[in-house]
Design a protein around this motif. Structure first.
Motif, PDB file in Angstrom:
ATOM      1  N   LEU A 257       0.839  -1.191   0.000  1.00 30.89           N
ATOM      2  CA  LEU A 257       0.000   0.000   0.000  1.00 30.89           C
ATOM      3  C   LEU A 257       0.877   1.245   0.000  1.00 30.89           C
ATOM      4  CD1 LEU A 257      -2.445  -1.230   2.795  1.00 30.89           C
ATOM      5  CD2 LEU A 257      -2.735  -1.451   0.306  1.00 30.89           C
ATOM      6  N   ASP A 258       0.616   2.140  -0.942  1.00 34.06           N
ATOM      7  CA  ASP A 258       1.357   3.394  -1.065  1.00 34.06           C
ATOM      8  C   ASP A 258       0.369   4.562  -0.992  1.00 34.06           C
ATOM      9  OD1 ASP A 258       3.447   5.186  -1.509  1.00 34.06           O
ATOM     10  OD2 ASP A 258       3.515   4.834  -3.680  1.00 34.06           O
ATOM     11  N   PRO A 259      -0.343   4.700   0.167  1.00 34.18           N
ATOM     12  CA  PRO A 259      -1.424   5.683   0.250  1.00 34.18           C
ATOM     13  C   PRO A 259      -0.971   7.134   0.148  1.00 34.18           C
ATOM     14  CG  PRO A 259      -0.968   4.786   2.418  1.00 34.18           C
ATOM     15  CD  PRO A 259      -0.150   3.994   1.433  1.00 34.18           C
ATOM     16  N   ASN A 260       0.277   7.423   0.483  1.00 35.21           N
ATOM     17  CA  ASN A 260       0.784   8.793   0.402  1.00 35.21           C
ATOM     18  C   ASN A 260       1.530   9.050  -0.899  1.00 35.21           C
ATOM     19  OD1 ASN A 260      -0.227   9.362   2.986  1.00 35.21           O
ATOM     20  ND2 ASN A 260       1.584   8.420   3.906  1.00 35.21           N
ATOM     21  N   GLY A 261       1.621   8.027  -1.749  1.00 38.91           N
ATOM     22  CA  GLY A 261       2.276   8.181  -3.045  1.00 38.91           C
ATOM     23  C   GLY A 261       3.781   8.344  -2.976  1.00 38.91           C
ATOM     24  N   GLU A 262       4.400   7.929  -1.877  1.00 38.73           N
ATOM     25  CA  GLU A 262       5.850   8.115  -1.724  1.00 38.73           C
ATOM     26  C   GLU A 262       6.649   7.337  -2.757  1.00 38.73           C
ATOM     27  OE1 GLU A 262       7.396   8.105   2.439  1.00 38.73           O
ATOM     28  OE2 GLU A 262       5.279   7.733   2.897  1.00 38.73           O
ATOM     29  N   LEU A 263       6.343   6.044  -2.913  1.00 34.77           N
ATOM     30  CA  LEU A 263       7.076   5.231  -3.877  1.00 34.77           C
ATOM     31  C   LEU A 263       6.757   5.678  -5.298  1.00 34.77           C
ATOM     32  CD1 LEU A 263       8.989   2.896  -4.449  1.00 34.77           C
ATOM     33  CD2 LEU A 263       7.024   1.343  -4.359  1.00 34.77           C
ATOM     34  N   ARG A 264       5.500   5.956  -5.549  1.00 37.62           N
ATOM     35  CA  ARG A 264       5.073   6.416  -6.875  1.00 37.62           C
ATOM     36  C   ARG A 264       5.830   7.684  -7.269  1.00 37.62           C
ATOM     37  NH1 ARG A 264       1.695  10.225  -8.178  1.00 37.62           N
ATOM     38  NH2 ARG A 264       0.785  10.356  -6.105  1.00 37.62           N
ATOM     39  N   ARG A 265       5.893   8.646  -6.359  1.00 34.72           N
ATOM     40  CA  ARG A 265       6.597   9.907  -6.633  1.00 34.72           C
ATOM     41  C   ARG A 265       8.100   9.683  -6.793  1.00 34.72           C
ATOM     42  NH1 ARG A 265       3.210  11.814  -2.936  1.00 34.72           N
ATOM     43  NH2 ARG A 265       4.764  11.903  -1.288  1.00 34.72           N
ATOM     44  N   ALA A 266       8.676   8.845  -5.938  1.00 38.09           N
ATOM     45  CA  ALA A 266      10.119   8.589  -5.992  1.00 38.09           C
ATOM     46  C   ALA A 266      10.529   7.979  -7.333  1.00 38.09           C
ATOM     47  CB  ALA A 266      10.533   7.671  -4.839  1.00 38.09           C
ATOM     48  N   LEU A 267       9.617   7.247  -7.957  1.00 37.91           N
ATOM     49  CA  LEU A 267       9.901   6.639  -9.256  1.00 37.91           C
ATOM     50  C   LEU A 267       9.415   7.500 -10.423  1.00 37.91           C
ATOM     51  CD1 LEU A 267       9.000   2.973  -8.306  1.00 37.91           C
ATOM     52  CD2 LEU A 267      11.269   3.795  -9.016  1.00 37.91           C
ATOM     53  N   GLY A 268       8.781   8.623 -10.116  1.00 38.63           N
ATOM     54  CA  GLY A 268       8.311   9.525 -11.162  1.00 38.63           C
ATOM     55  C   GLY A 268       7.102   9.005 -11.921  1.00 38.63           C
ATOM     56  N   ILE A 269       6.292   8.187 -11.278  1.00 38.47           N
ATOM     57  CA  ILE A 269       5.123   7.602 -11.936  1.00 38.47           C
ATOM     58  C   ILE A 269       3.969   8.593 -11.881  1.00 38.47           C
ATOM     59  CG2 ILE A 269       3.427   5.724 -11.811  1.00 38.47           C
ATOM     60  CD1 ILE A 269       5.744   3.986 -10.653  1.00 38.47           C
ATOM     61  N   GLN A 270       3.428   8.901 -13.042  1.00 36.80           N
ATOM     62  CA  GLN A 270       2.348   9.885 -13.148  1.00 36.80           C
ATOM     63  C   GLN A 270       0.965   9.240 -13.133  1.00 36.80           C
ATOM     64  OE1 GLN A 270       2.984  13.259 -13.210  1.00 36.80           O
ATOM     65  NE2 GLN A 270       5.072  12.609 -12.823  1.00 36.80           N
ATOM     66  N   SER A 271       0.833   8.057 -13.747  1.00 31.86           N
ATOM     67  CA  SER A 271      -0.486   7.432 -13.856  1.00 31.86           C
ATOM     68  C   SER A 271      -0.354   5.909 -13.815  1.00 31.86           C
ATOM     69  CB  SER A 271      -1.172   7.870 -15.150  1.00 31.86           C
ATOM     70  OG  SER A 271      -0.420   7.447 -16.272  1.00 31.86           O
ATOM     71  N   VAL A 272      -1.467   5.265 -13.533  1.00 34.23           N
ATOM     72  CA  VAL A 272      -1.517   3.806 -13.480  1.00 34.23           C
ATOM     73  C   VAL A 272      -2.456   3.300 -14.571  1.00 34.23           C
ATOM     74  CG1 VAL A 272      -0.922   3.546 -11.048  1.00 34.23           C
ATOM     75  CG2 VAL A 272      -3.313   3.913 -11.682  1.00 34.23           C
ATOM     76  N   PRO A 273      -2.316   2.059 -14.983  1.00 34.20           N
ATOM     77  CA  PRO A 273      -1.335   1.075 -14.516  1.00 34.20           C
ATOM     78  C   PRO A 273       0.080   1.418 -14.992  1.00 34.20           C
ATOM     79  CG  PRO A 273      -2.626   0.156 -16.308  1.00 34.20           C
ATOM     80  CD  PRO A 273      -3.219   1.495 -15.995  1.00 34.20           C
ATOM     81  N   TYR A 274       1.034   1.074 -14.146  1.00 32.61           N
ATOM     82  CA  TYR A 274       2.438   1.294 -14.446  1.00 32.61           C
ATOM     83  C   TYR A 274       3.187   0.060 -13.978  1.00 32.61           C
ATOM     84  CZ  TYR A 274       6.702   3.937 -15.305  1.00 32.61           C
ATOM     85  OH  TYR A 274       7.896   4.386 -15.816  1.00 32.61           O
ATOM     86  N   THR A 275       3.988  -0.511 -14.859  1.00 35.95           N
ATOM     87  CA  THR A 275       4.656  -1.773 -14.553  1.00 35.95           C
ATOM     88  C   THR A 275       6.156  -1.622 -14.700  1.00 35.95           C
ATOM     89  OG1 THR A 275       2.724  -2.911 -15.443  1.00 35.95           O
ATOM     90  CG2 THR A 275       4.699  -4.233 -15.123  1.00 35.95           C
ATOM     91  N   LEU A 276       6.881  -2.149 -13.728  1.00 44.28           N
ATOM     92  CA  LEU A 276       8.341  -2.192 -13.750  1.00 44.28           C
ATOM     93  C   LEU A 276       8.780  -3.648 -13.766  1.00 44.28           C
ATOM     94  CD1 LEU A 276       9.204   0.285 -10.837  1.00 44.28           C
ATOM     95  CD2 LEU A 276       9.278   0.790 -13.275  1.00 44.28           C
ATOM     96  N   LEU A 277       9.851  -3.931 -14.474  1.00 45.99           N
ATOM     97  CA  LEU A 277      10.476  -5.249 -14.430  1.00 45.99           C
ATOM     98  C   LEU A 277      11.893  -5.058 -13.926  1.00 45.99           C
ATOM     99  CD1 LEU A 277      10.723  -8.295 -15.045  1.00 45.99           C
ATOM    100  CD2 LEU A 277      11.247  -7.655 -17.428  1.00 45.99           C
ATOM    101  N   LEU A 278      12.235  -5.798 -12.875  1.00 45.14           N
ATOM    102  CA  LEU A 278      13.579  -5.747 -12.313  1.00 45.14           C
ATOM    103  C   LEU A 278      14.280  -7.059 -12.588  1.00 45.14           C
ATOM    104  CD1 LEU A 278      11.794  -3.709 -10.625  1.00 45.14           C
ATOM    105  CD2 LEU A 278      13.455  -4.013  -8.820  1.00 45.14           C
ATOM    106  N   ASP A 279      15.582  -6.968 -12.858  1.00 45.41           N
ATOM    107  CA  ASP A 279      16.348  -8.189 -13.044  1.00 45.41           C
ATOM    108  C   ASP A 279      16.706  -8.763 -11.670  1.00 45.41           C
ATOM    109  OD1 ASP A 279      18.574  -6.731 -12.065  1.00 45.41           O
ATOM    110  OD2 ASP A 279      19.489  -6.536 -14.047  1.00 45.41           O
ATOM    111  N   GLY A 280      17.413  -9.859 -11.661  1.00 57.52           N
ATOM    112  CA  GLY A 280      17.740 -10.539 -10.414  1.00 57.52           C
ATOM    113  C   GLY A 280      18.637  -9.755  -9.484  1.00 57.52           C
ATOM    114  N   GLN A 281      19.273  -8.695 -10.002  1.00 55.54           N
ATOM    115  CA  GLN A 281      20.125  -7.846  -9.166  1.00 55.54           C
ATOM    116  C   GLN A 281      19.374  -6.614  -8.673  1.00 55.54           C
ATOM    117  OE1 GLN A 281      21.452  -9.186 -12.298  1.00 55.54           O
ATOM    118  NE2 GLN A 281      21.937 -10.805 -10.843  1.00 55.54           N
ATOM    119  N   GLY A 282      18.088  -6.509  -9.021  1.00 56.04           N
ATOM    120  CA  GLY A 282      17.282  -5.393  -8.550  1.00 56.04           C
ATOM    121  C   GLY A 282      17.326  -4.160  -9.434  1.00 56.04           C
TER     122      GLY A 282
END
Length: 166
Positions: A111-136
């Motif tokens: 849950l990101d109710p304050n939008g902290e993670l969303r803002r930190a990643l610069g996400i403006q709208s949803v749905p938004y998907t990230l893929l991370l490799d095994g090293q993050g």
């Protein structure tokens, strides 16, 4: 002097190009109320998908339903883990768990109710998907959803899983 300055600029650009985007350090809660530090989320060297959604977002819910139908096969073939992050604001956060339960989603849900993670990643709208490799490292980003877009995501997941098994 010009050559030195040009060389310095090229060196800085090459360092910047080599820098990998990773999940920032943000403290969130999961739908059970447990604290999760986002920069420690991993999948033991295997691909990790972070899907940002909201309960009111119809394309988000279609995307997560479509992925859920294929999740067992995806996990078996690539070992991928999916973490869904709700951007619902605090007054709507109580709708997240019922939606997850109703759909039988087996994802970890944060849950990101304050939008902290969303803002930190610069996400403006949803749905938004990230893929991370095994090293993050963030290796793929996608904004929006149309029917069938999960196939493109899975191709990217397979590419990442294939690179890591080498």
């Amino acid at each position: 002097m010009k050559k030195f300055f040009l060389s310095l600029c090229l060196l800085m650009v090459s360092f910047a190009a080599g820098a990998q985007e990773r999940l920032p350090e943000v403290i969130l809660k999961d739908i059970e109320g447990r604290t999760v530090q986002t920069d420690t989320i991993s999948n033991n060297g295997k691909p990790l998908v972070i899907a940002f959604f909201a309960t009111w977002c119809k394309p988000c819910n279609r995307e997560l339903k479509s992925i859920d139908e294929l999740y067992d096969d995806w996990q078996r073939e690539t070992g991928v883990r999916i973490v869904a992050v709700s951007i619902d604001q605090a007054q709507n956060v109580n709708k997240v768990k019922p939606l997850v339960d109703q759909n039988g989603w087996r994802y970890d849900v944060l849950l990101d109710p304050n939008g902290e993670l969303r803002r930190a990643l610069g996400i403006q709208s949803v749905p938004y998907t990230l893929l991370l490799d095994g090293q993050g490292n963030v290796v793929y980003k996608h904004n929006g959803y149309t029917d069938g877009a999960e196939a493109e995501l899975y191709e990217k997941v397979k590419e990442v899983a294939g690179r890591q098994s080498l």
